[in-house]
Structure formats: C-alpha cells, structure tokens
Design a protein around this motif. Structure first.
Motif, PDB file in Angstrom:
ATOM      1  N   SER A  34       0.809  -1.217   0.000  1.00 30.14           N
ATOM      2  CA  SER A  34       0.000   0.000   0.000  1.00 30.14           C
ATOM      3  C   SER A  34       0.845   1.271   0.000  1.00 30.14           C
ATOM      4  O   SER A  34       0.311   2.370  -0.134  1.00 30.14           O
ATOM      5  CB  SER A  34      -0.955   0.007   1.195  1.00 30.14           C
ATOM      6  OG  SER A  34      -0.226   0.027   2.394  1.00 30.14           O
ATOM      7  N   GLN A  36       3.624   4.079  -1.389  1.00 24.96           N
ATOM      8  CA  GLN A  36       3.955   4.670  -2.691  1.00 24.96           C
ATOM      9  C   GLN A  36       5.455   4.727  -2.960  1.00 24.96           C
ATOM     10  O   GLN A  36       5.862   4.810  -4.090  1.00 24.96           O
ATOM     11  CB  GLN A  36       3.366   6.079  -2.790  1.00 24.96           C
ATOM     12  CG  GLN A  36       1.865   6.087  -2.871  1.00 24.96           C
ATOM     13  CD  GLN A  36       1.342   5.348  -4.096  1.00 24.96           C
ATOM     14  OE1 GLN A  36       1.824   5.549  -5.203  1.00 24.96           O
ATOM     15  NE2 GLN A  36       0.385   4.470  -3.901  1.00 24.96           N
ATOM     16  N   TYR A 104       8.986   9.196  -4.228  1.00 21.62           N
ATOM     17  CA  TYR A 104       8.460   8.227  -5.201  1.00 21.62           C
ATOM     18  C   TYR A 104       9.607   7.356  -5.722  1.00 21.62           C
ATOM     19  O   TYR A 104      10.725   7.834  -5.933  1.00 21.62           O
ATOM     20  CB  TYR A 104       7.803   8.981  -6.366  1.00 21.62           C
ATOM     21  CG  TYR A 104       7.377   8.105  -7.508  1.00 21.62           C
ATOM     22  CD1 TYR A 104       6.236   7.317  -7.427  1.00 21.62           C
ATOM     23  CD2 TYR A 104       8.117   8.065  -8.689  1.00 21.62           C
ATOM     24  CE1 TYR A 104       5.842   6.508  -8.476  1.00 21.62           C
ATOM     25  CE2 TYR A 104       7.721   7.258  -9.745  1.00 21.62           C
ATOM     26  CZ  TYR A 104       6.587   6.481  -9.633  1.00 21.62           C
ATOM     27  OH  TYR A 104       6.204   5.683 -10.674  1.00 21.62           O
ATOM     28  N   LYS A 106      10.420   4.446  -8.754  1.00 19.31           N
ATOM     29  CA  LYS A 106      10.009   3.740  -9.969  1.00 19.31           C
ATOM     30  C   LYS A 106      10.996   2.605 -10.182  1.00 19.31           C
ATOM     31  O   LYS A 106      12.212   2.800 -10.159  1.00 19.31           O
ATOM     32  CB  LYS A 106      10.018   4.705 -11.156  1.00 19.31           C
ATOM     33  CG  LYS A 106       9.856   4.078 -12.509  1.00 19.31           C
ATOM     34  CD  LYS A 106       8.434   3.722 -12.790  1.00 19.31           C
ATOM     35  CE  LYS A 106       8.305   3.219 -14.225  1.00 19.31           C
ATOM     36  NZ  LYS A 106       7.084   2.538 -14.463  1.00 19.31           N
TER      37      LYS A 106
END
Length: 144
Positions: A34, A36, A104, A106
């Motif tokens: 959950s 980010q 964040y 990626k």
C-alpha cells in the motif's frame, strides 16, 4: 495489480517454494503493497503496532528478511528503506529511480543495463552475484 491479487500471488509463490506466509509476514507485505515509495523498518513497525501491539523491531526485521529472501521486496540501500516488488514471480534486473523530493520510487528492468554491467565486471575478472542500481533525482511531478 491490486493488493489482494499481489497477496494471492505471494501465497502461491510461498506454496510453490514450501515457505510459510505467516500472518505477520502477510501484514508487512500488505503495508509495503500500500506504500507509494520506500518505507523504513521503524515506520513499518509503527504501522504494524496498530494491529500487533506486541510487535518489536525483531518482528519487522524477520518479516523483511523473509520477504527479501523470496524476492517480494527490494531494499533501497541509499535510503535504508524497503519497497514491494510487483514482479516477484520471476528473477529480473532491477534499477530504481528515486525522487529526492517526494520519495516516489520507480522500478525499471533493463536487461541492457544489467548485461553491460555484467560484461564490464567480467572484463575485470569480477562475477556479479546480485545488482540493484539506484538513481536519485526528481520525478515528473517534482521536476519543475
């Protein structure tokens, strides 16, 4: 992929490997699913304590060790945090783009980068046993 699908896939991987996906391991997995970005162990511990009041640092570290061993998570070395890997059902090269502004992360899977690093290492007589490449900068939302 939604959290329930990821949990189901993780349980299948555990069954296939003869590993136990205990309730605590599942809760830590769900917390990471959950999130980010990267999450620190003590932040995870505080979240886990909401449902497991007796949780201690060792509880989190044992769960994280298990999840890492099965390839469910990546450790972000530069920030000493952890993130869920959504591609844990197969071995893959890992490159992480980490936003220094918002946190964040990626995950990329470039075999070209992986092969180039392995080739350069081999030229030096070095055998790479594992690799995670981390790049810091700003994400699309934070770059302006």
């Amino acid at each position: 992929m939604n959290i329930e699908s990821l949990v189901s896939k993780a349980k299948q991987v555990c069954d296939n490997r003869g590993a136990r996906f205990t309730p605590i391991r599942e809760k830590v997995f769900r917390l990471l699913a959950s999130a980010q970005g990267g999450v620190g162990a003590y932040d995870l511990l505080e979240q886990l304590k909401l449902t497991e009041s007796g949780a201690k640092p060792a509880t989190i570290y044992r769960a994280l060790d298990f999840l890492a061993e099965l390839g469910f998570i990546h450790k972000i070395e530069s920030t000493n945090s952890f993130m869920l890997c959504h591609h844990f059902d197969h071995i893959h090269p890992v490159q992480l783009l980490i936003c220094d502004s918002c946190g964040y992360v990626k995950e990329l899977h470039s075999t070209v980068i992986s092969h180039e690093l392995n080739n350069l290492a081999a030229e030096s007589g070095f055998i790479v046993s594992g690799q995670t490449i981390e790049a810091h900068g700003k994400c699309e939302k934070c770059k302006d």
